[in-house]
Design a protein around this motif. Structure first.
Motif, PDB file in Angstrom:
ATOM      1  N   ASP A   1      12.504 -14.556 -22.052  1.00 43.63           N
ATOM      2  CA  ASP A   1      12.339 -15.966 -22.415  1.00 43.63           C
ATOM      3  C   ASP A   1      13.172 -16.884 -21.514  1.00 43.63           C
ATOM      4  O   ASP A   1      13.834 -17.809 -21.990  1.00 43.63           O
ATOM      5  N   MET A   2      13.146 -16.609 -20.216  1.00 43.67           N
ATOM      6  CA  MET A   2      13.876 -17.451 -19.276  1.00 43.67           C
ATOM      7  C   MET A   2      13.185 -18.807 -19.199  1.00 43.67           C
ATOM      8  O   MET A   2      11.977 -18.918 -19.406  1.00 43.67           O
ATOM      9  N   PHE A   3      13.957 -19.843 -18.919  1.00 43.80           N
ATOM     10  CA  PHE A   3      13.390 -21.174 -18.727  1.00 43.80           C
ATOM     11  C   PHE A   3      12.794 -21.208 -17.326  1.00 43.80           C
ATOM     12  O   PHE A   3      13.475 -20.892 -16.356  1.00 43.80           O
ATOM     13  N   TYR A   4      11.513 -21.537 -17.228  1.00 43.10           N
ATOM     14  CA  TYR A   4      10.907 -21.585 -15.910  1.00 43.10           C
ATOM     15  C   TYR A   4      10.599 -23.019 -15.526  1.00 43.10           C
ATOM     16  O   TYR A   4      10.492 -23.874 -16.401  1.00 43.10           O
ATOM     17  N   PRO A   5      10.586 -23.303 -14.236  1.00 40.61           N
ATOM     18  CA  PRO A   5      10.604 -22.337 -13.150  1.00 40.61           C
ATOM     19  C   PRO A   5      11.968 -21.669 -12.983  1.00 40.61           C
ATOM     20  O   PRO A   5      12.995 -22.250 -13.269  1.00 40.61           O
ATOM     21  N   VAL A   6      11.920 -20.430 -12.497  1.00 44.45           N
ATOM     22  CA  VAL A   6      13.118 -19.683 -12.144  1.00 44.45           C
ATOM     23  C   VAL A   6      13.114 -19.584 -10.622  1.00 44.45           C
ATOM     24  O   VAL A   6      12.118 -19.172 -10.034  1.00 44.45           O
ATOM     25  N   VAL A   7      14.220 -19.977 -10.005  1.00 46.39           N
ATOM     26  CA  VAL A   7      14.318 -19.963  -8.541  1.00 46.39           C
ATOM     27  C   VAL A   7      15.226 -18.811  -8.129  1.00 46.39           C
ATOM     28  O   VAL A   7      16.372 -18.729  -8.586  1.00 46.39           O
ATOM     29  N   LEU A   8      14.691 -17.924  -7.279  1.00 45.63           N
ATOM     30  CA  LEU A   8      15.466 -16.793  -6.753  1.00 45.63           C
ATOM     31  C   LEU A   8      15.724 -17.002  -5.269  1.00 45.63           C
ATOM     32  O   LEU A   8      14.828 -17.403  -4.539  1.00 45.63           O
ATOM     33  N   LEU A   9      16.929 -16.719  -4.851  1.00 46.94           N
ATOM     34  CA  LEU A   9      17.280 -16.728  -3.433  1.00 46.94           C
ATOM     35  C   LEU A   9      17.980 -15.410  -3.160  1.00 46.94           C
ATOM     36  O   LEU A   9      19.000 -15.111  -3.804  1.00 46.94           O
ATOM     37  N   GLU A  10      17.418 -14.620  -2.269  1.00 46.09           N
ATOM     38  CA  GLU A  10      17.964 -13.283  -1.971  1.00 46.09           C
ATOM     39  C   GLU A  10      18.172 -12.482  -3.262  1.00 46.09           C
ATOM     40  O   GLU A  10      19.219 -11.874  -3.470  1.00 46.09           O
ATOM     41  N   ASN A  11      17.173 -12.540  -4.145  1.00 45.74           N
ATOM     42  CA  ASN A  11      17.167 -11.793  -5.415  1.00 45.74           C
ATOM     43  C   ASN A  11      18.236 -12.224  -6.417  1.00 45.74           C
ATOM     44  O   ASN A  11      18.534 -11.496  -7.356  1.00 45.74           O
TER      45      ASN A  11
ATOM     46  N   VAL B   1      19.307 -15.358  -9.113  1.00 45.58           N
ATOM     47  CA  VAL B   1      18.821 -16.563  -9.788  1.00 45.58           C
ATOM     48  C   VAL B   1      19.743 -17.725  -9.412  1.00 45.58           C
ATOM     49  O   VAL B   1      20.946 -17.676  -9.644  1.00 45.58           O
ATOM     50  N   VAL B   2      19.166 -18.762  -8.788  1.00 47.77           N
ATOM     51  CA  VAL B   2      19.954 -19.939  -8.394  1.00 47.77           C
ATOM     52  C   VAL B   2      19.513 -21.189  -9.150  1.00 47.77           C
ATOM     53  O   VAL B   2      20.106 -22.251  -8.988  1.00 47.77           O
ATOM     54  N   GLY B   3      18.489 -21.061  -9.979  1.00 45.02           N
ATOM     55  CA  GLY B   3      18.047 -22.193 -10.776  1.00 45.02           C
ATOM     56  C   GLY B   3      17.092 -21.716 -11.852  1.00 45.02           C
ATOM     57  O   GLY B   3      16.339 -20.767 -11.656  1.00 45.02           O
TER      58      GLY B   3
ATOM     59  N   TYR C   1       9.364 -18.755  -9.626  1.00 40.21           N
ATOM     60  CA  TYR C   1       8.522 -18.143 -10.653  1.00 40.21           C
ATOM     61  C   TYR C   1       8.234 -19.184 -11.721  1.00 40.21           C
ATOM     62  O   TYR C   1       9.150 -19.853 -12.195  1.00 40.21           O
ATOM     63  N   GLY C   2       6.956 -19.314 -12.085  1.00 39.92           N
ATOM     64  CA  GLY C   2       6.619 -20.294 -13.104  1.00 39.92           C
ATOM     65  C   GLY C   2       5.253 -20.029 -13.689  1.00 39.92           C
ATOM     66  O   GLY C   2       4.673 -18.967 -13.502  1.00 39.92           O
TER      67      GLY C   2
ATOM     68  N   ASN D   1      15.393 -26.404 -14.941  1.00 36.14           N
ATOM     69  CA  ASN D   1      15.509 -27.642 -14.165  1.00 36.14           C
ATOM     70  C   ASN D   1      16.490 -27.370 -13.027  1.00 36.14           C
ATOM     71  O   ASN D   1      17.664 -27.727 -13.118  1.00 36.14           O
ATOM     72  N   PRO D   2      16.047 -26.699 -11.955  1.00 37.62           N
ATOM     73  CA  PRO D   2      16.968 -26.293 -10.894  1.00 37.62           C
ATOM     74  C   PRO D   2      17.660 -27.477 -10.236  1.00 37.62           C
ATOM     75  O   PRO D   2      17.068 -28.543 -10.074  1.00 37.62           O
ATOM     76  N   LYS D   3      18.908 -27.282  -9.890  1.00 42.82           N
ATOM     77  CA  LYS D   3      19.724 -28.325  -9.264  1.00 42.82           C
ATOM     78  C   LYS D   3      19.759 -28.106  -7.755  1.00 42.82           C
ATOM     79  O   LYS D   3      20.119 -27.022  -7.287  1.00 42.82           O
ATOM     80  N   LEU D   4      19.409 -29.142  -7.013  1.00 39.45           N
ATOM     81  CA  LEU D   4      19.394 -29.030  -5.552  1.00 39.45           C
ATOM     82  C   LEU D   4      20.760 -28.650  -4.998  1.00 39.45           C
ATOM     83  O   LEU D   4      20.843 -27.815  -4.096  1.00 39.45           O
ATOM     84  N   LYS D   5      21.811 -29.243  -5.524  1.00 41.82           N
ATOM     85  CA  LYS D   5      23.149 -28.964  -4.996  1.00 41.82           C
ATOM     86  C   LYS D   5      23.471 -27.469  -5.078  1.00 41.82           C
ATOM     87  O   LYS D   5      23.999 -26.886  -4.129  1.00 41.82           O
ATOM     88  N   THR D   6      23.138 -26.847  -6.188  1.00 47.89           N
ATOM     89  CA  THR D   6      23.381 -25.412  -6.358  1.00 47.89           C
ATOM     90  C   THR D   6      22.574 -24.612  -5.344  1.00 47.89           C
ATOM     91  O   THR D   6      23.083 -23.685  -4.711  1.00 47.89           O
TER      92      THR D   6
END
Length: 101
Positions: free
Chosen positions: A66-76, A78-80, A4-5, A83-88
């Motif tokens: 006011d979430m920091f975007y982009p927001v990454v969702l996996l199976e509903n 939030v995983v990032g 989401y962004g 600034n999402p981290k690949l390792k996570t």
């Protein structure tokens, strides 16, 4: 996976890639890490979400909270955020059976 962004950068995310750039980067990185393992990644513009009620509701939540975007969702989940981290993200994907090659 859903990213989401928005077109404009998050006010707190100056000097970071745009949401769309992050989406493209994630798609490439995940394809390299898990070749020949199918995954679907979708981009949702928070200011112009699709008619899908679930995506519309979460897009609204990103704005209202006011979430920091982009927001990454996996199976509903939030995983990032921002600034999402690949390792996570990789760790979460491996919980669902993805195997690095």
């Amino acid at each position: 996976m859903t990213v989401y962004g928005a077109e404009q950068l998050c006010p707190s995310c100056v000097n970071l890639p745009s949401s769309k750039e992050t989406y493209e980067w994630l798609q490439a990185a995940i394809s390299r890490k898990y070749p020949d393992q199918p995954f679907k990644i979708t981009y949702v513009d928070i200011h112009n979400p699709p008619e899908d009620e679930e995506k519309k509701d979460f897009a609204q939540r990103v704005i209202e909270e006011d979430m920091f975007y982009p927001v990454v969702l996996l199976e509903n989940e939030v995983v990032g955020e921002g600034n999402p981290k690949l390792k996570t993200i990789y760790n979460e994907m491996e919980k669902y059976g993805y195997k690095p090659e």
